[in-house]
Design a protein around this motif. Structure first.
Motif, PDB file in Angstrom:
ATOM      1  N   ARG A  65      40.782  35.855  36.360  1.00 28.75           N
ATOM      2  CA  ARG A  65      39.753  34.857  36.671  1.00 28.75           C
ATOM      3  C   ARG A  65      38.762  35.387  37.697  1.00 28.75           C
ATOM      4  NH1 ARG A  65      39.583  30.423  40.302  1.00 28.75           N
ATOM      5  NH2 ARG A  65      41.644  31.011  41.059  1.00 28.75           N
ATOM      6  N   HIS A  66      39.271  36.096  38.687  1.00 32.75           N
ATOM      7  CA  HIS A  66      38.396  36.647  39.721  1.00 32.75           C
ATOM      8  C   HIS A  66      37.540  37.786  39.157  1.00 32.75           C
ATOM      9  CE1 HIS A  66      40.007  34.425  43.175  1.00 32.75           C
ATOM     10  NE2 HIS A  66      41.181  34.503  42.558  1.00 32.75           N
ATOM     11  N   THR A  67      38.097  38.551  38.230  1.00 33.97           N
ATOM     12  CA  THR A  67      37.314  39.630  37.613  1.00 33.97           C
ATOM     13  C   THR A  67      36.136  39.070  36.828  1.00 33.97           C
ATOM     14  OG1 THR A  67      39.299  41.010  37.444  1.00 33.97           O
ATOM     15  CG2 THR A  67      37.420  41.596  36.050  1.00 33.97           C
ATOM     16  N   VAL A  68      36.368  38.007  36.051  1.00 29.06           N
ATOM     17  CA  VAL A  68      35.277  37.374  35.308  1.00 29.06           C
ATOM     18  C   VAL A  68      34.222  36.822  36.265  1.00 29.06           C
ATOM     19  CG1 VAL A  68      34.703  35.476  33.751  1.00 29.06           C
ATOM     20  CG2 VAL A  68      36.749  36.847  33.346  1.00 29.06           C
ATOM     21  N   MET A  69      34.663  36.254  37.383  1.00 31.39           N
ATOM     22  CA  MET A  69      33.738  35.703  38.363  1.00 31.39           C
ATOM     23  C   MET A  69      32.881  36.817  38.976  1.00 31.39           C
ATOM     24  SD  MET A  69      34.612  33.393  41.696  1.00 31.39           S
ATOM     25  CE  MET A  69      35.700  34.681  42.312  1.00 31.39           C
ATOM     26  N   LYS A  70      33.491  37.962  39.245  1.00 35.00           N
ATOM     27  CA  LYS A  70      32.713  39.092  39.794  1.00 35.00           C
ATOM     28  C   LYS A  70      31.679  39.587  38.802  1.00 35.00           C
ATOM     29  CE  LYS A  70      36.803  40.428  42.440  1.00 35.00           C
ATOM     30  NZ  LYS A  70      37.944  41.361  42.526  1.00 35.00           N
ATOM     31  N   ILE A  71      32.072  39.662  37.527  1.00 40.16           N
ATOM     32  CA  ILE A  71      31.117  40.082  36.501  1.00 40.16           C
ATOM     33  C   ILE A  71      29.961  39.085  36.434  1.00 40.16           C
ATOM     34  CG2 ILE A  71      30.796  40.469  34.029  1.00 40.16           C
ATOM     35  CD1 ILE A  71      33.678  41.476  33.916  1.00 40.16           C
ATOM     36  N   GLY A  72      30.268  37.810  36.560  1.00 39.09           N
ATOM     37  CA  GLY A  72      29.228  36.791  36.547  1.00 39.09           C
ATOM     38  C   GLY A  72      28.274  36.927  37.724  1.00 39.09           C
ATOM     39  N   ILE A  73      28.815  37.244  38.908  1.00 40.74           N
ATOM     40  CA  ILE A  73      27.965  37.424  40.094  1.00 40.74           C
ATOM     41  C   ILE A  73      27.026  38.614  39.908  1.00 40.74           C
ATOM     42  CG2 ILE A  73      27.993  38.054  42.539  1.00 40.74           C
ATOM     43  CD1 ILE A  73      30.567  36.451  42.812  1.00 40.74           C
TER      44      ILE A  73
END
Length: 611
Positions: A65-73
């Motif tokens: 979940r955090h990896t997807v959030m970083k990609i989104g940022i």
């Protein structure tokens, strides 16, 4: 910068040792200012540091979940960078400045005596002397220049109100002289501080047929004059001189075996004389020139009835060989690379970017006209437009050289190709931030200018301020962006370098990054705040000459602020994302066997690629 570097590694540590004396284990006691006046600021800083630490702990956590959030940022910031390029004002050349002189350009009708021209403008000269805001004025009528100017009182032309005042005064004087009869064209413009900053570009029309060039020039003048952002269009040619135009009757000429060279010799002999050759009289050379006997002025009928003898001893008249017309011709014929040419000078309004007007003229007028011309004719934009293009090319090359040099230095510092690339992303953030700074300052200043226009009772102030760019993207502003490239990388270097030091000390990679963000927050913010405060007078100053550097100051403030804000979040997020993708930075990669004091520490996991 070089001197400050020497001071920071010599004088500052020495003074720190002398002034701050703490024994081992002794806690630092804040001073009286920190406990009283500066206490609210200290509390705000501590709260900000705690909030930033919690945010980074959440963002740098491990998991899908955090990896997807970083990609989104990363994707959101990338989109923001591209969007910033679309809102930037178009490019401009040198800053226009704010001189207190309004220059008037007047082009009299050819053949009108100077005394008559002075009579036409005498009434306006009296009006100038009666204007309370005009300190002095002058008028000039000569072979090379016709026009004049009004010098506004310096105290009325200073600051932001002064710039608005000069713009309105230029408009007022331009509208007034345009109504004066007896002139081909007349307009007024504020005088730029640089000769090459007049915001004037040329349109060059070249070809063999002068009449076709004139027709094309007149059509372009009529079309371009109404273009938004165009102040005026004036030609650099005069077609008011009367002349006799002789057009050969080719059928008659061929029947009598008279070509254009023979007819030309006859006409030349009548008007200027024809050189026949040289006669040697006992060693003294004597030129033989065939001239008209009485040197009388010939009339139109005299030319038509002039007897001409052919080689076959047949007599005819010049009117039988040519059609003679009375027309207006050019006062001079200019050439560009041996081709006849006519040049139009397009004056751009002060508040308009020159590149915008050039693109509009090229797209809407020059391209359609080129399709109507044959291959032997040429039509291009030149003058200041060429200077702008060449200067921008040089600045762009300098920017890329600076970025490449900084990257190579970072590669040598970090002994890696990926970590310097992460640091160099801050340059893109700074460039984007400078764009936002320019646009934001323009929006802010338009509100102030609108109030000033209303104070001056300017007609339709909303329309005047709509396209008013207080900050233009000129050469000095672009130079400020190049300067940013060497400044903004420092913040990212602090984060990355401290993270590597933490890893060398044996700390876990993620914990090292998190602690690096927390400990580097204060020095980064101190550096950025002091730099921005130092640039505020440059961007918002109202003194003499500040209009030259406010674009550079605005670009530096926007680039430093935007880059610092996103560097604190984006750089750690990218490093953490790289770690999530399996590229790790381990202690064994940073510490050599000879420096570690023993065998290298075991890898945390087998087969994990190293950065």
């Amino acid at each position: 910068i070089a001197i400050s570097l020497l001071v920071s590694i010599t004088v500052i540590p020495t003074l720190t040792t002398l002034l701050i004396r703490l024994r081992p284990g002794e806690a630092y006691v804040p001073g009286i200012l920190h406990r009283t006046i500066m206490r609210p600021l200290v509390i705000f800083g501590e709260s900000t540091a705690r909030a930033y630490a919690r945010t980074m702990k959440f963002l740098l956590a491990q998991g899908p979940r955090h990896t997807v959030m970083k990609i989104g940022i990363v994707g959101a910031v990338t989109g923001l960078l591209f969007w910033s390029a679309t809102i930037l004002p178009e490019r401009d050349y040198l800053p226009f400045g704010n001189s207190n002189m309004v220059f008037m350009f007047i082009e009299p009708v050819a053949g009108v005596p100077v005394a008559q021209n002075m009579k036409y403008i005498a009434e306006f000269e009296k009006e100038l002397t009666r204007m309370e805001d005009v300190d002095d004025n002058f008028l000039v009528f000569s072979d090379r220049f016709n026009g004049g100017g009004g010098i506004i009182k310096p105290e009325l032309a200073s600051g932001q109100r002064g710039e608005v005042k000069m713009a309105l005064k230029s408009q007022e004087m331009g509208q007034r002289i345009f109504k004066i009869p007896g002139y081909r064209f007349a307009f007024a413009s504020q005088r730029p501080i640089f000769q090459s900053a007049s915001k004037t570009f040329g349109i060059e029309i070249v070809g063999p047929d002068m009449l076709k060039l004139k027709q094309t020039a007149l059509e372009l003048i009529k079309k371009i004059t109404g273009t938004p952002g165009v102040h005026s269009v004036r030609p650099e040619f005069k077609f008011g001189n009367p002349e006799l135009r002789m057009i050969p009757k080719r059928m008659n000429d061929a029947r009598l075996k008279m070509g254009i060279p023979e007819i030309g010799d006859i006409i030349e002999s009548l008007n200027a004389g024809k050189y026949l050759g040289e006669f040697n009289d006992r060693g003294d050379p004597i030129d033989f020139i065939f001239v008209q006997k009485d040197q009388e002025r010939l009339g139109l009928n005299d030319y038509r009835n002039l007897p001409v003898w052919t080689e076959e001893e047949m007599m005819t008249h010049l009117g039988h060989l040519v059609d003679i017309e009375v027309a207006a011709g050019p006062a001079r014929i200019d050439h560009i690379e041996k081709e006849r040419s006519i040049k139009l000078l397009v004056q751009v309004k002060k508040a308009q970017p020159m590149q915008t007007v050039i693109e509009q003229v090229e797209k809407n007028f020059l391209k359609p006209v080129r399709k109507t011309l044959t291959e032997e004719f040429g039509l291009r934009v030149g003058g200041t437009a060429d200077d702008l293009a060449s200067t921008e090319e040089a600045l762009l090359s300098s920017f890329f050289y600076a970025v490449a040099f900084i990257y190579l230095l970072l590669v040598a510092l970090f002994k890696s190709f990926i970590r310097p690339f992460i640091v160099m992303l801050t340059v893109a953030l700074a460039v984007s931030g400078s764009f936002f700074g320019i646009v934001g300052n323009n929006i802010l200043q338009r509100h102030n200018i609108l109030g000033i226009l209303k104070d001056f009772n300017a007609p339709n102030p909303e329309a005047l301020v709509q396209d008013w760019n207080w900050i233009t993207f000129d050469i000095l502003t672009q130079l400020g962006i190049i300067i940013l490239a060497g400044i903004v990388v420092n913040n990212a270097i602090l984060i990355v370098h401290q993270m590597l030091n933490n890893i060398r000390s044996g700390m876990d990679e993620r914990k090292a990054l998190e602690l690096s963000c927390q400990t580097r927050l204060r020095p980064i913010m101190m550096t950025v705040i002091t730099s921005v405060c130092g640039m505020i007078p440059l961007a918002f100053g109202q003194g003499v000459g500040t209009e030259l550097y406010r674009g550079m100051g605005t670009a530096l403030i926007g680039g430093l602020s935007f880059s610092a804000l996103f560097t604190l979040f984006l750089v750690p997020v990218i490093i953490s994302l790289i770690t999530d993708l399996g590229i790790h930075t381990r202690k064994a990669d940073l510490v050599k066997d000879s420096l570690a004091g023993g065998p290298p520490p075991p890898a945390s996991s087998a087969g994990v690629p190293a950065q």
